[in-house]
Design a protein around this motif. Sequence first.
Motif, PDB file in Angstrom:
ATOM      1  N   THR A  14      20.986  39.980  14.993  1.00  0.00           N
ATOM      2  CA  THR A  14      20.110  41.087  14.625  1.00  0.00           C
ATOM      3  C   THR A  14      20.867  42.390  14.836  1.00  0.00           C
ATOM      4  N   LYS A  15      20.912  43.209  13.788  1.00  0.00           N
ATOM      5  CA  LYS A  15      21.668  44.463  13.846  1.00  0.00           C
ATOM      6  C   LYS A  15      20.707  45.649  13.760  1.00  0.00           C
ATOM      7  N   GLN A  16      20.936  46.641  14.641  1.00  0.00           N
ATOM      8  CA  GLN A  16      20.161  47.876  14.607  1.00  0.00           C
ATOM      9  C   GLN A  16      21.119  49.054  14.607  1.00  0.00           C
ATOM     10  N   ASN A  17      20.834  50.020  13.750  1.00  0.00           N
ATOM     11  CA  ASN A  17      21.666  51.216  13.667  1.00  0.00           C
ATOM     12  C   ASN A  17      20.776  52.428  13.439  1.00  0.00           C
ATOM     13  N   ALA A  18      21.235  53.571  13.950  1.00  0.00           N
ATOM     14  CA  ALA A  18      20.515  54.821  13.734  1.00  0.00           C
ATOM     15  C   ALA A  18      21.471  55.981  13.949  1.00  0.00           C
ATOM     16  N   ASP A  19      21.227  57.071  13.236  1.00  0.00           N
ATOM     17  CA  ASP A  19      21.971  58.295  13.499  1.00  0.00           C
ATOM     18  C   ASP A  19      20.967  59.443  13.645  1.00  0.00           C
ATOM     19  N   SER A  20      21.460  60.587  13.964  1.00  0.00           N
ATOM     20  CA  SER A  20      20.604  61.769  14.177  1.00  0.00           C
ATOM     21  C   SER A  20      19.538  61.490  15.229  1.00  0.00           C
ATOM     22  N   ILE A  21      19.964  60.940  16.370  1.00  0.00           N
ATOM     23  CA  ILE A  21      19.042  60.669  17.462  1.00  0.00           C
ATOM     24  C   ILE A  21      18.892  61.922  18.329  1.00  0.00           C
ATOM     25  N   PHE A  22      17.642  62.350  18.478  1.00  0.00           N
ATOM     26  CA  PHE A  22      17.336  63.471  19.355  1.00  0.00           C
ATOM     27  C   PHE A  22      16.335  62.975  20.396  1.00  0.00           C
ATOM     28  N   LEU A  23      16.708  63.119  21.682  1.00  0.00           N
ATOM     29  CA  LEU A  23      15.869  62.619  22.767  1.00  0.00           C
ATOM     30  C   LEU A  23      15.682  63.712  23.801  1.00  0.00           C
ATOM     31  N   GLU A  24      14.437  63.874  24.245  1.00  0.00           N
ATOM     32  CA  GLU A  24      14.139  64.852  25.286  1.00  0.00           C
ATOM     33  C   GLU A  24      13.287  64.184  26.360  1.00  0.00           C
ATOM     34  N   MET A  25      13.794  64.192  27.602  1.00  0.00           N
ATOM     35  CA  MET A  25      13.087  63.610  28.741  1.00  0.00           C
ATOM     36  C   MET A  25      12.937  64.673  29.824  1.00  0.00           C
ATOM     37  N   ARG A  26      11.757  64.723  30.445  1.00  0.00           N
ATOM     38  CA  ARG A  26      11.498  65.716  31.481  1.00  0.00           C
ATOM     39  C   ARG A  26      11.012  65.032  32.762  1.00  0.00           C
ATOM     40  N   ASN A  27      11.266  65.720  33.867  1.00  0.00           N
ATOM     41  CA  ASN A  27      10.811  65.250  35.187  1.00  0.00           C
ATOM     42  C   ASN A  27      11.234  63.803  35.445  1.00  0.00           C
ATOM     43  N   ILE A  28      12.539  63.574  35.363  1.00  0.00           N
ATOM     44  CA  ILE A  28      13.095  62.235  35.561  1.00  0.00           C
ATOM     45  C   ILE A  28      13.419  62.055  37.046  1.00  0.00           C
ATOM     46  N   ARG A  29      13.043  60.899  37.577  1.00  0.00           N
ATOM     47  CA  ARG A  29      13.366  60.581  38.970  1.00  0.00           C
ATOM     48  C   ARG A  29      13.985  59.191  39.018  1.00  0.00           C
ATOM     49  N   ILE A  30      15.177  59.123  39.562  1.00  0.00           N
ATOM     50  CA  ILE A  30      15.839  57.841  39.784  1.00  0.00           C
ATOM     51  C   ILE A  30      15.870  57.604  41.283  1.00  0.00           C
ATOM     52  N   ASP A  31      15.124  56.616  41.734  1.00  0.00           N
ATOM     53  CA  ASP A  31      14.973  56.342  43.169  1.00  0.00           C
ATOM     54  C   ASP A  31      15.835  55.145  43.550  1.00  0.00           C
ATOM     55  N   THR A  32      16.921  55.405  44.270  1.00  0.00           N
ATOM     56  CA  THR A  32      17.811  54.317  44.686  1.00  0.00           C
ATOM     57  C   THR A  32      17.453  53.783  46.063  1.00  0.00           C
ATOM     58  N   GLY A  33      16.443  54.363  46.682  1.00  0.00           N
ATOM     59  CA  GLY A  33      16.040  53.890  47.994  1.00  0.00           C
ATOM     60  C   GLY A  33      14.940  52.862  47.931  1.00  0.00           C
ATOM     61  N   ALA A  34      14.379  52.633  46.750  1.00  0.00           N
ATOM     62  CA  ALA A  34      13.301  51.657  46.609  1.00  0.00           C
ATOM     63  C   ALA A  34      13.857  50.246  46.716  1.00  0.00           C
ATOM     64  N   SER A  35      12.932  49.285  46.866  1.00  0.00           N
ATOM     65  CA  SER A  35      13.365  47.888  46.984  1.00  0.00           C
ATOM     66  C   SER A  35      14.119  47.466  45.732  1.00  0.00           C
ATOM     67  N   ARG A  36      13.741  48.032  44.623  1.00  0.00           N
ATOM     68  CA  ARG A  36      14.488  47.795  43.382  1.00  0.00           C
ATOM     69  C   ARG A  36      14.728  49.149  42.737  1.00  0.00           C
ATOM     70  N   ASN A  37      15.967  49.415  42.338  1.00  0.00           N
ATOM     71  CA  ASN A  37      16.261  50.712  41.745  1.00  0.00           C
ATOM     72  C   ASN A  37      15.349  50.964  40.553  1.00  0.00           C
ATOM     73  N   VAL A  38      14.673  52.097  40.553  1.00  0.00           N
ATOM     74  CA  VAL A  38      13.668  52.363  39.535  1.00  0.00           C
ATOM     75  C   VAL A  38      13.912  53.726  38.912  1.00  0.00           C
ATOM     76  N   LEU A  39      13.738  53.797  37.594  1.00  0.00           N
ATOM     77  CA  LEU A  39      13.819  55.053  36.865  1.00  0.00           C
ATOM     78  C   LEU A  39      12.399  55.446  36.456  1.00  0.00           C
ATOM     79  N   PHE A  40      11.950  56.619  36.909  1.00  0.00           N
ATOM     80  CA  PHE A  40      10.604  57.081  36.612  1.00  0.00           C
ATOM     81  C   PHE A  40      10.647  58.259  35.646  1.00  0.00           C
TER      82      PHE A  40
END
Length: 723
Positions: free
Chosen positions: A200-226
């Motif tokens: 299965t092949k997927q392709n895309a161009d002109s990708i624009f992504l905006e993410m706000r208030n990102i928290r990556i917690d490495t102290g949790a029992s499992r590393n989690v991206l919020f």
Amino acid sequence: MSDQLNKEEKLVSFIKKLFKVLGIIVSGLVIFSLLLYVIVNIFITPIVKRKIIESVYQSSGGLYLLEFDKFNLMLLEGNANIGNVHIFQDTTVLKKIRLENPRGNYSDVEVRAENIKVKNVKWVTYILDRALKVDGIEIQDPKFSFKGNIPVDTIEIAHQSFLDVVPGLVASFAGSLNINELKINRGVLAVDLKGKTGTTKQNADSIFLEMRNIRIDTGASRNVLFTTQVKFNIGNYKLVSSDSLFEISVKQFLGSYEDSLLGMHDVRVTPLKRSDKEKYNAKIKFIRAYEVDFSLFFKENKIAIGQLFFQTPDVDFITTITANDSSVSVGDMLAKFLPYISNSLNIKTFALKEGKVSLKVFSPKGLVEQAAEDILLLAKDIAVSSGSIKASNYWGEISLDVKNYVTKVLPQNIELKVKSLEAFTGEGKIFLKGFSLAQVHKTEETFIMFNNTIEKIEGESVNFHRLISGTGLEMQLLKVSGMQLKIYDNENFKTSYAMMGRMPNELLKELGFYLNIKEFDLTNCDITFEQFDDILNRRGKLTFNDTHLKIKNLSNLTSENGDTSSSVFMIQSKIMDQGELDVVIRYPLYRKSFDCTLKGTLSPIDGTKFNGIMQFSGLKLRSGTFALPSLNMEVLSGIANGTFTLDFQDLRINVIRDSGKKRRFKSRIANFAIKNNGSKVESLSYQRQKTDGFITFVWNAVSAGVEKAIIKDFFHPFIKNEK
């Protein structure tokens, strides 16, 4: 005066001292800046650069490597620019991990970015509690490449796949990472996932992504991206199915995680392999989805949507079924495409507007074509999974409006048209207007043809689950009004064409699906039977006017799967717009053998009205009236026995096969052999012939008795059908 001079001298002296101090401060600042520049670029920058590279390597267990050519750290501003970034995998480590866990989905991952800007890093917060805070990260022109395998029996994400490693990238130098804003501009995506049937092949161009208030917690029992604040806009997305049968393309793909919104513009499904037997071609102007559960999709590959809207879908579907298949249903198509989408699909409300569909099904018996346009659909509580498709229970309520529906059954040369169709599953009702059923070919191609038009059809308490699944037709009441049925019998072809007659019970068993209509009501119906012989220029008609047909328990159920009550047919009609026909037929349609009982009456009718039909037997009536006060017939295993009463008056006939004296002589003989008036109870006995249909069977059974009733006893031994 002297005091004034002293003051001026003191002011000048102060200014000179001030400039010296400022010069020293500026010189100090310059020296400090130069020293800081040297420290940052010679000492701190290499340390930070090395630390970042090492942290990527260590946190991924040596799986991921990071390279970049440019690194510009502005410590005071808290900014950093990273250029020509390249994240890739150590192939030796990747190979080892795959051998340790063959079921894991360990993709080949490669990421390239022209430039990454990091804005306003909170170094003080990091120093105090090792929580790294960043105002913003902007990634320019990244290229994401993923290559991997789809596990056979699981969607397991390996513990060191790229998304799981993201929190670990900061683990070695930060307890957690907060990012106020992350932007990706002009990104490019390439994904190749290998499965049992291909890649299965997927392709895309002109990708624009905006993410706000990102928290990556490495102290949790499992590393989690919020994060719940994500917006994306993807251009020219394409997916090629693993079997390489088709390509899905989306010109614009946009969404908002925070608002639970998803939109697609100019969606197309295009076949990649040329085939007249298998093709999927579709296009949709745009798709809108509201209340989308993104987390459920990413975690479990399941789709849950509150509202889904399709604008102007146009579907062209071609498929082939085997001898074991009876038809292609909506469920069949869902079962074919669901694996390409997700494990399951749940939609609270689905709406479709201005739809158009074309379906061609090739079977061992031939081609069946279906088409419809201006489709308006509203559905509620859709729950599609492999289990619900199999049970034909994947929707709660549907409202449907279709215009110009057409079906062509080419093996039988039949075309069905409906101008307007409305269905409401919640009320169990269906309405059809402008119905027509006719043969596609010209009149010269066969000796039996028909053309049937109906103004209106209404169904009540319809079992739509059976209907949509293609397994059966079941309802409480079916009402038909304004039917005009025309049947044509071409005598020129009868000598060269013979057909096995079918009785109603045999025809119903050949349907290939379940039929159960508790009550059928036909009103305002006219039936015309026309015989013609263009060679001898003969035409004749037999009409049934103002026909009312009521059927109770129209069903092909057997004793093993349902009610075995006999179907009851009640018929009222005017023959040739004169004689009133009243017939009641009890017919156990569930039986294999042809069994039924028939009772009926026919009021007096002018016999000359039948001359058009009688001419094909070489006879015409000069005068005469007929009536059938009673008819009682019982049929067991295709053998009819019974009685009927025939009244006739002033019967005179002419023989028309010959001409001149010979014709007149035969006419005198014929009139001498028949009774001119009479009223007689006559017995009937007849055995079904292989070419007999139901009407032909009844006519043959009665006509033999009619001949005996009207012909004088002396001539009975000469009757051709005498037993």
